[in-house]
Design a protein around this motif. Sequence first.
Motif, short mmCIF file in Angstrom:
data_model
loop_
_atom_site.label_atom_id
_atom_site.label_comp_id
_atom_site.label_asym_id
_atom_site.label_seq_id
_atom_site.Cartn_x
_atom_site.Cartn_y
_atom_site.Cartn_z
N THR A 1 -7.05 -2.47 1.62
CA THR A 1 -6.43 -1.15 1.73
C THR A 1 -6.13 -0.58 0.36
N ILE A 2 -5.55 -1.40 -0.52
CA ILE A 2 -5.22 -0.93 -1.86
C ILE A 2 -6.49 -0.61 -2.64
N ARG B 1 0.23 4.49 -2.39
CA ARG B 1 0.07 5.86 -1.87
C ARG B 1 1.06 6.82 -2.53
N GLU C 1 -9.29 0.54 -1.39
CA GLU C 1 -9.75 1.84 -0.88
C GLU C 1 -8.92 2.98 -1.47
N LEU C 2 -7.61 2.79 -1.54
CA LEU C 2 -6.74 3.82 -2.12
C LEU C 2 -7.09 4.09 -3.58
N ASN D 1 -3.44 -7.12 1.93
CA ASN D 1 -3.48 -5.68 1.64
C ASN D 1 -4.48 -5.29 0.56
N PRO E 1 0.80 -1.23 0.00
CA PRO E 1 0.00 0.00 0.00
C PRO E 1 0.84 1.28 0.00
#
Length: 197
Positions: free
Chosen positions: A100-101, A76, A103-104, A97, A72
């Motif tokens: 999270t990825i 970012r 969402e990013l 992950n 991630p």
Amino acid sequence: MKQKVSPGRDFSKAYLVRCVERSLKRLGTDHVDAFLLHAAVAGEPTDESWAALETIRTKGMSRLTGVSTSDPAVVRQGLASGQVMIVETPVSLCSPNAGTIGELCVEGQVPLVANEVLKPQTLLKEHAGEWNSMRERHGVGMIATPQLLIAYAAAQEGVSTVLVGTLSAGHLLENLKALEYGAEMREMFAEMKEAFA
């Protein structure tokens, strides 16, 4: 196109631009649809790496630039650089992950390409009793495990494309059936994640 780096893991601008130029020559074309930094981890891509992606794109060698990573922090950094227009990452029950990825990617409004989606097949075979019971409870006992894993990946936040290999036209048609399952299976997908992740 996904460009693998040399064993030395060189993310310098000169190396990346040279790699694309050589690849285009080998492919006999003047551009590709996408160029991704492959398997990058935090600390490897630098400002110079992101500048390379900008050069590759502005020179018309690649329509999109991005990263293929499960880190991630790299996503970012790449999104902050403005040079990541596409992300590829493992998305499955075994991918810690992926959420999270995803969402990013949603926040950054970039498409997420899911790979390694069939990886949990071995895990599910090891827990066949529990897996088969779950499938029966949700009325999908006759649906093949690969189809359910593809559907699971496609339903995850941010995912726009799911990569899977195929050995035959029949195999491809089986994989495409996964598109029939989606939002209505979210309850099962949540249970899958809780039980097997």
